[in-house]
Design a protein around this motif. Structure first.
Motif, PDB file in Angstrom:
ATOM      1  N   GLY A  73       0.448  -1.169   7.699  1.00  0.00           N
ATOM      2  CA  GLY A  73       0.178  -2.599   7.688  1.00  0.00           C
ATOM      3  C   GLY A  73      -0.583  -3.065   8.906  1.00  0.00           C
ATOM      4  O   GLY A  73      -1.370  -2.313   9.487  1.00  0.00           O
ATOM      5  N   ALA A 113       0.838  -1.209   0.000  1.00  0.00           N
ATOM      6  CA  ALA A 113       0.000   0.000   0.000  1.00  0.00           C
ATOM      7  C   ALA A 113       0.868   1.251   0.000  1.00  0.00           C
ATOM      8  O   ALA A 113       0.601   2.217  -0.727  1.00  0.00           O
ATOM      9  N   GLY A 117      -4.440   0.535   2.813  1.00  0.00           N
ATOM     10  CA  GLY A 117      -3.981  -0.849   2.906  1.00  0.00           C
ATOM     11  C   GLY A 117      -4.446  -1.510   4.196  1.00  0.00           C
ATOM     12  O   GLY A 117      -5.507  -1.190   4.734  1.00  0.00           O
ATOM     13  N   ALA A 118      -3.609  -2.427   4.692  1.00  0.00           N
ATOM     14  CA  ALA A 118      -4.010  -3.198   5.860  1.00  0.00           C
ATOM     15  C   ALA A 118      -4.265  -2.309   7.068  1.00  0.00           C
ATOM     16  O   ALA A 118      -5.115  -2.626   7.910  1.00  0.00           O
ATOM     17  N   ALA A 158       0.359   3.741   5.911  1.00  0.00           N
ATOM     18  CA  ALA A 158       0.340   2.422   5.288  1.00  0.00           C
ATOM     19  C   ALA A 158       1.208   1.500   6.138  1.00  0.00           C
ATOM     20  O   ALA A 158       2.141   0.882   5.656  1.00  0.00           O
ATOM     21  N   CYS A 215      -4.771  -3.831  -0.984  1.00  0.00           N
ATOM     22  CA  CYS A 215      -3.732  -2.925  -0.475  1.00  0.00           C
ATOM     23  C   CYS A 215      -3.198  -2.042  -1.593  1.00  0.00           C
ATOM     24  O   CYS A 215      -3.038  -0.831  -1.427  1.00  0.00           O
ATOM     25  N   ARG A 221      -7.861  -3.083   4.845  1.00  0.00           N
ATOM     26  CA  ARG A 221      -7.897  -3.722   3.513  1.00  0.00           C
ATOM     27  C   ARG A 221      -6.866  -4.842   3.556  1.00  0.00           C
ATOM     28  O   ARG A 221      -5.673  -4.606   3.408  1.00  0.00           O
TER      29      ARG A 221
END
Lengths: 985, 179
Positions: free
Chosen positions: A285, A176, A445-446, A283, A456, A450
């Motif tokens: 994660g 991401a 992203g995560a 981003a 991501c 996501r």
């Protein structure tokens, strides 16, 4: 065990390191953790409270267990996560919190005392008797509990602070983050991409996934190459964004040389960045969470996703015979990777009774226990056996050396909480996602929930472009690379009840039972549970622990997780060394120093210096023959009284007030009338604060109808300037005037003593009349000296002697001082320092620092005659408050010891003779004392209740701190020349 | 006459191809200049200069004019300022009251970023830009000189402390101390 192939390590580069003294080898690209795993080391530390054996749990900065001490000597660095310590040749690492050794730790007996060491044990156990806390309980607890040892000497390395400005800051360089940075950078915006890892790529380095039909890390390399080629992009590997502050300010720590034995030529170990970003994309994660079950802290129990990182990125196999315990599809990927790396999977235990066939087909030859649980583990210092409960309730005891736990993913929402945003529970992914992030920051992203690769990439690209657009740039949407949405279904599962300790917070040794106990004892609020159990309060801030703990609390209190709520996170995201925040400002550079234009001149003449606020001032000029400072000071004082002395008074605050309304401002600021002062004349002035107390005193010279030159005390130069600016800008902006600090423009020299006029005559240019008639006391004139150098001459006396002050442009100060000394040689001129200045002023009873203490009024100081009755001024009304006009107020008087040989001490309390030394009898205190060489005994100034009516009375100067009690006589505050004739001579 | 002594009196330590070249800038005169209320334009006419009315530095020949407050400027290097301004401006002499350090070279902005929280990108801090800020806890005026390079001015008394901080910031990039 090191796998024979694969991984992103450099097998050509062999690195030697030690752990607890034993020597091992690893490769470039290893972390300490991956190298230990490759060498088969499982036991790496002892836990905080119970001293239980612990291994490595994770592969990133969230690591709760594998805290080690790195390096030696003054570089020793405690509590470093082995999972983020990059291996270098010669690295020394040691385990912590064990004695005498990691294998045999005496304090492990704490485990036997575990029943009384539960939640809140401090509060329950060490309450009585209270006096035992400091002497007995606290030292015991500190010895028993704790982590690493701080180094004992100063840190030899340098740290740097730095500022960085950008339009878009991208935090995290996984799929991401890379997509976000690329989308933003292609608009031309300035982009900063920061990641705590040495290699950018995030999970793309750890997982076997494909992008555009090739290994995902190749896509990452391509993107990074493009970013590196763009001049407006800054890549910051090894950099943690650890805090979010107001107005788009982000704090970051770059580990410049932590991966080296010693810093490079520039000596910089770490750099603390302050990043100012118009927009930021988080981003960061997600972090895999553990599952609480009996014995889940045994070395060999690891995060399943971390195991994938060890296998795929580091080619290090943490176990040959693993069991996988998973609450979702993700654990199956670990099982597949382990099997493909050559491990013999003992079983995969999925808590779900039904698992999609697309997932189970991955491991169709492996024993699958669907709807099962791990009920416990066995093993002393390493995992030996896993106890599995199948869906029917049968217990299976399987030999295993590795237990991979996949409890689901928690998005790394930490930074979104730094401005008070509370994460919200997301039922789709069974985890918390960002609630209200700080202004300007969006998650992608995560971190935004996501959870698949394709999602991501898409979310990163979208948020990166959006951020750039919001920062005023524009460009094309990124063409997304081809990637899959891997299976990522999950069931929320946190806890397997059992007989033995099931750990929730590994670093603080908080168990599931502790949380249940807290709930039973009424600590139902998540914030109370946190503080009572210390859940999430260790150095890792509960990155792995918090959500599991909340889930157990929710169940124990019969609520859902959203009803239970969540605690928040605060900076720093990961620990930051104080040295990094200090930067350059260590040792002599701790704070800036101000030096006068005569600093080197004085140093060359043997001056020693004293700090006065930021200033360095010459305190005395010792001659080689003098044995102690008193010899020098007494000589300097007597030289002023009998001949002439010169003193650097450049530090006094100097302000010029310029403009037609300057006089009006000064009439408002000073208690006296300044508008009637004639040009060429000087007046002593006092300023009050609004509340009627004295703010500062000084002199005011009128240089022209519209130009005044004020002096302030050294300490109050800044506050007086602010006060005057306030009066002008806020109260009377219509007045036409300007204020300028001219302190640094003038080297100011006080020339004092009966022969000072003769000395002055030797430097002043012909044509200037300095006779008493032509230039009387309290005069000012612009003159030239030494053949045309511009100067200002003031006839002022602080010492009580005939005295002048000469202001000379700073650049000429040192040369002028030399010429003045030459001119004075025949008249006995000698320099004197601040200590002699202090003696001279006490002999004359002038108030200074000890008396201008913010609690004294003009009347207290004997300056009541300076309070004009003809005009208004700041502080006038409140100076008439009853408390400030009370006849019993402590006012300034002189003191001298009845026994003239006795010693006086500043700070002593004034008490009547023959009464108890208590506050009820306290009459005041001694503000300043000195030995008076003029009088041959000690004298002092004191603030004494009703003091002026007590002149002649005998009292005691009682000093309980230093154990002295001296009989003193109260006297007039002026000890020498009370009529003040000398300065007018 | 008396000999002039600059606040720093640095000893040159030239280094070829240094990332940062440091020197002490000497100005033959320094002064604070004020216009009476509403008098900025008239003052500008008298000096043949568009007086800056926001943080900025403009050149007046070799001299530099820095905005410091509304209708208030710091003028460096104009010994005849009072005569030129005449009745349109009020001059307060500040000769030697500031120490001015010049930072030049390809890493000058990078070295400065270790000291000041100012965005030095040419898009936001081109030649003639100026800011009042703190460097190493010291109040400073910073400007991108119209003739190139950066300048840091502090109260003379802070000169040594500021110089040491600037040296520390510049050293990792290769430092040439020039006379």
């Amino acid at each position: 065990m090191r796998l024979s192939q694969g991984g992103l390590i450099d097998r050509e580069t062999r690195l030697r390191f030690t752990f607890d003294g034993a020597e091992y080898h690893g490769h470039a690209g290893d972390t300490l953790a991956s190298a230990l795993i490759a060498n088969g080391v499982k036991l790496v530390g002892r836990s905080f409270k119970y001293h239980r054996p612990r291994g490595i749990w994770g592969a990133g900065s969230e690591e709760p267990n594998a805290l080690v001490e790195l390096r030696g000597g003054t570089r020793r660095e405690p509590n470093t996560r082995a999972t983020v310590a990059e291996l270098y040749d010669g690295l020394e690492a040691r385990s912590q919190n064990r004695w005498p050794s990691l294998n045999f730790d005496v304090m492990a007996v704490n485990q036997l005392a575990a029943p009384i060491l539960g939640a809140g044990f401090y509060y329950k156990t060490f309450m009585w008797p209270a006096s035992f806390w400091e002497k007995l309980y606290e030292p015991l607890i500190r010895r028993a509990a704790g982590l690493g040892r701080a180094p004992e000497g100063p840190d030899p390395d340098h740290y740097e602070r730095a500022n960085l400005f950008c339009e878009v800051l991208v935090i995290g360089a996984g799929p991401a983050g890379l997509a976000a940075a690329l989308a933003a950078a292609r608009t031309g915006a300035r982009v900063v991409l920061a990641d705590e890892d040495a290699v950018l790529g995030g999970r793309l380095l750890a997982d076997r996934q494909e992008i555009d039909g090739a290994p995902a890390r190749l896509w990452a390399q391509k993107v990074l190459a493009e970013l590196a080629s763009m001049p407006e992009v800054t890549l910051l590997p090894r950099t943690t964004i650890f805090g979010v502050f107001d107005h788009g300010t982000y704090a970051a720590l770059e580990r410049v040389a932590d991966h080296l034995a010693e810093p490079g030529a520039d000596g910089i170990r770490q750099r603390a960045w302050t990043i100012q970003a118009k927009r930021a994309v988080l981003a960061a994660g997600a972090v895999e969470r553990p599952i609480a079950f009996s014995g889940n802290d045994r070395p060999g129990v690891m995060s399943a996703a971390a195991i994938r990182a060890y296998v795929n990125r580091y080619a290090a196999l943490p176990g040959r015979k693993p069991v996988i315990f998973t609450a979702g599809d993700d654990g199956w990927r670990t099982a597949a990777d382990l099997r493909d790396a050559g491990a013999e999977i003992a079983a995969i235990v999925d808590v779900r009774a039904e698992v999609p066939a697309a997932v189970t087909v991955l491991l169709k030859d492996v024993r699958q226990v669907l709807g099962g649980r791990v009920a416990g583990t066995e093993g002393a210092k390493a995992l030996r056996e896993v106890k599995i409960l199948d869906a029917k309730g049968n217990m299976l005891n399987l030999p295993a050396d590795l237990l991979a736990v996949a409890g689901g993913w928690n998005p790394t929402v930490n930074l979104t909480s730094h401005q008070g945003g509370r994460p919200v529970w997301n039922d789709a992914i069974h985890a918390f996602t960002p609630g209200q992030p700080p202004p300007g920051l969006t998650a992608a992203g995560a971190a935004a929930g996501r959870m698949t690769l394709a999602a991501c990439l898409a979310s990163g690209a979208e948020e990166g472009l959006r951020a750039a657009r919001e920062a005023g740039f524009d460009g094309q949407a990124l063409t997304l690379p081809r990637a899959d949405d891997e299976p990522a279904s999950l069931t929320p599962f946190f806890y397997v009840p059992g007989a033995k300790k099931a750990f929730v917070d590994f670093q603080h040794d908080v168990t599931a039972d502790d949380i249940a106990l807290a709930a039973r004892e009424g600590f139902r609020s998540v914030e109370h549970t946190k503080r009572y159990t210390t859940l999430g309060m260790a150095t890792d801030q509960g990155k792995t622990a918090n959500v599991v703990g909340l889930a157990i609390l929710a169940e124990a209190t019969g609520r859902t997780i959203p009803e239970t709520g969540t605690t928040m996170f605060r900076p720093p995201y990961t620990p930051v060394a104080i040295g990094a925040l200090t930067g350059h400002h260590a040792g002599r550079a701790f704070k800036p120093v101000r030096r006068t234009p005569l600093h080197e001149w004085a140093a060359a003449r043997g001056a020693s210096f004293v700090e006065v606020g930021p200033w360095m001032r010459a305190e005395w000029y010792a001659l080689p023959s003098e044995k102690g400072w008193r010899d020098s000071v007494d000589r300097e004082v007597m030289n002023v009284r009998n001949a002439a002395g010169m003193c650097d008074v450049s530090t006094l605050g100097k302000i010029e007030v310029v403009g037609p309304d300057a006089a009006a401002l000064l009439d408002l600021a000073y208690t006296g009338m300044l508008s009637t002062l004639a040009v060429g004349r000087i007046r002593y002035g006092v300023m009050l604060r609004e509340d009627g107390f004295v703010m500062d005193d000084g002199t005011c010279a009128r240089l022209a109808a519209d130009r005044f030159f004020l002096t302030t005390t050294t300490a109050n130069a800044g506050p007086v300037m602010q006060h005057l600016e306030f009066l002008h800008q806020v109260l009377h902006p219509e007045w036409d005037l300007a204020l300028h600090s001219v302190t640094d423009a003038w080297a100011q020299i006080s020339l004092a003593g009966p022969r000072s006029r003769e000395v002055l005559a030797g430097v002043i240019d012909p044509g200037f009349d300095i006779s008493n008639a032509g230039f009387p006391h309290m005069s000012v004139a612009e003159v030239t000296v030494c053949g045309g150098a511009p100067a200002r001459l003031y006839r002022l006396s602080f010492s009580g002697e005939l005295a002048f002050e000469i202001g000379i442009p700073s650049d000429l100060g040192a040369a002028f001082a030399d010429r003045l000394m030459m001119a004075g040689a025949a008249h006995g001129l000698a320099p004197y320092g601040t200590e002699a200045l202090g003696v001279l002023r006490i002999e004359k009873g002038h108030p200074a620092g000890g008396e201008l203490n913010g609690q004294t009024t003009a009347r207290d100081l004997g300056l009541g005659g300076m309070l004009s009755k003809k005009k208004d001024y700041i502080g006038r009304v409140l100076a008439e408050r009853p408390a400030l006009t009370d006849p019993a107020r402590q006012v300034l008087v002189g003191i001298r010891p009845v026994d003239r040989a006795a010693t006086l001490r500043a700070g002593a309390h004034i008490l009547p003779i023959g009464v108890e030394a208590d506050t009820a009898n306290d009459l005041g205190h001694v503000t300043a004392v000195t030995y008076s060489p003029s009088l041959g005994h000690m004298i002092g100034l004191a603030l004494v209740s009703g003091g002026r009516d007590r002149i002649g009375e005998r009292v005691r100067a009682h000093d309980p701190v230093r154990g002295a009690d001296v009989e003193v006589e109260l006297c007039q505050q002026v000890f020498l020349d009370p009529e003040g004739e000398r300065p007018r001579a | 006459m008396l000999e002039l002594l600059s606040p720093l009196a640095v000893t040159p330590r030239p280094l070829p191809d240094a990332g940062v070249r440091l020197s002490e800038c000497r100005f033959p005169a320094m002064a604070a200049l004020n216009a009476p209320p509403g008098g900025t334009a008239a003052l500008g006419h008298a000096l043949y200069v568009a007086m800056p009315e926001r943080p900025a530095c403009v050149a007046m020949g070799q001299a530099r004019i820095l905005w410091t407050a509304p209708e208030s400027w710091l003028v460096l290097g104009a010994p005849d300022l009072a005569a030129r301004a005449g009745p349109t401006g009020r001059v307060t002499v500040l000769d030697g009251a500031r120490c001015v350090i010049a930072l030049e070279g390809r890493a000058a902005a990078t070295a400065l970023s270790r000291l000041v929280p100012i965005d030095l990108h040419p898009r936001s801090f081109g030649p003639g830009s100026a800011a009042a800020t703190l460097a190493a806890h010291i109040p400073v005026l910073l400007w991108a000189d119209p003739a190139g390079g950066f300048r840091l001015a502090c109260y003379r008394s802070f000169a040594r402390s500021l110089w040491e901080a600037v040296e520390a910031a510049a050293a990792p990039h290769g430092l040439s101390v020039e006379g």
